[in-house]
Write an enzyme that holds these catalytic residues in place. Structure first.
Site, PDB file in Angstrom:
ATOM      1  N   SER A 102      30.975  35.603  -0.347  1.00  9.14           N
ATOM      2  CA  SER A 102      31.682  35.721  -1.614  1.00  9.14           C
ATOM      3  C   SER A 102      31.903  37.205  -1.947  1.00  9.14           C
ATOM      4  CB  SER A 102      30.907  34.981  -2.711  1.00  9.14           C
ATOM      5  OG  SER A 102      31.700  34.803  -3.861  1.00  9.14           O
ATOM      6  N   ASP A 232      37.273  25.415   0.047  1.00  3.83           N
ATOM      7  CA  ASP A 232      36.792  26.429  -0.894  1.00  3.83           C
ATOM      8  C   ASP A 232      37.681  26.428  -2.136  1.00  3.83           C
ATOM      9  OD1 ASP A 232      36.153  28.824  -2.282  1.00  3.83           O
ATOM     10  OD2 ASP A 232      35.570  29.820  -0.414  1.00  3.83           O
ATOM     11  N   HIS A 260      32.636  26.648  -1.110  1.00  4.95           N
ATOM     12  CA  HIS A 260      32.390  28.079  -1.258  1.00  4.95           C
ATOM     13  C   HIS A 260      30.897  28.362  -1.127  1.00  4.95           C
ATOM     14  CE1 HIS A 260      33.389  32.136  -2.762  1.00  4.95           C
ATOM     15  NE2 HIS A 260      32.241  32.082  -3.400  1.00  4.95           N
TER      16      HIS A 260
END
Length: 279
Positions: A102, A232, A260
């Site tokens: 991320s 995601d 994600h």
């Protein structure tokens, strides 16, 4: 547990290492608002068992690292990038393989641009280009945007925060696979109980932009592996595809149905790919 408080970039950060320090080093960089616990211990130990010296650490305002007054973080994203070099210094490592997830993947890209001699290779998971690219990237899913705009949480109430983060984790999972609520709740609760000031994680939503310009991603020379889930909701797969296309020689590993983050369902695939990439 081998947690230790280190001085990195002039502040106290909490870090933990796994494996033999003589093995090839891997530095794990988590996303914003998340402590090093989100690099789960089992995953770290499996990497170490594969012959790697693995380091995870708490960002500022997470876990047991330094915390600041809520709403007024006296640091920028650039400081969080430099913090990573400080962690390497604390372990007397001139360079390491960098694995970021991320926002941690964005920090990893900037680390490779600003400190290329500290980066042996990059693994970028569930992330997006850290510098401007063309064409325009796809937006988050409607469900993700709806949650972000409507969810409510009382940061003074631990149970409210835990429920909010479990619900957020459910949305991030992408909806194409069963969601393990019990595992998510256990992780969030342990994170809350361990933190010096769990609500300080909000400061990551207020980190000021330092306004610095960076070289394009096409100047990254480190061997790069991009790992991205096809479900995601924050950064749809187009982000991973574009990122892999921007960095010369980068390889894209698609995780079908993955959302994600680092899902236990994909650990075996992720580990095999990371060990091969950092061999």
């Amino acid at each position: 547990m081998s947690e230790r408080i280190i001085e990195a970039n002039g502040v106290d950060l909490c870090a933990e290492a796994f494996g033999d320090s003589e093995d090839p080093p891997i530095l794990l960089i988590m996303g914003t608002g998340a402590s090093m616990l989100w690099w789960e211990e089992g995953f770290c130990r499996m990497l170490a068992d594969g012959g790697r010296f693995v380091i995870r650490y708490d960002h500022r305002d997470t876990g047991r690292s330094v915390t600041y007054e809520r709403g007024r973080p006296p640091y920028t994203g650039a400081d969080l990038v430099v913090d990573a070099t400080g962690v390497l210094d604390a372990y007397e490592l001139p360079a390491a393989h960098i694995v970021g997830v991320s926002a941690g993947g964005a920090f990893a890209q900037l680390l490779a641009l600003d400190f290329p001699d500290r980066v042996l290779s990059l693994v970028l998971i569930s992330t997006s280009p850290a510098t401007p690219v063309e064409p325009e990237l796809p937006p988050p899913t409607e469900e993700f945007r709806r949650f972000v705009s409507t969810a409510r949480v009382d940061w003074s109430d631990a149970e409210s925060v835990i429920e909010y983060l479990v619900d957020y984790s459910r949305v991030l999972a992408g909806g194409e696979r069963p969601f393990d609520e019990a595992a998510a709740r256990d992780l969030v609760r342990r994170d809350a109980e361990r933190a010096r000031d769990f609500a300080a994680r909000q400061n990551h939503d207020s980190i000021p932009d330092d306004g610095r310009q960076h070289e394009p991603l096409s100047t990254i020379a480190a061997p790069t592996l991009v790992i991205h889930g096809t479900a995601d909701p924050m950064f749809p797969i187009g982000h991973g595809e574009t990122l892999a296309g921007e960095i010369p020689g980068a390889r894209l590993l698609r995780l079908e149905g993955a959302g994600h983050g680092l899902e236990r369902h994909d650990w075996e695939t992720d580990l095999r790919a990371i060990l091969e990439h950092t061999a």
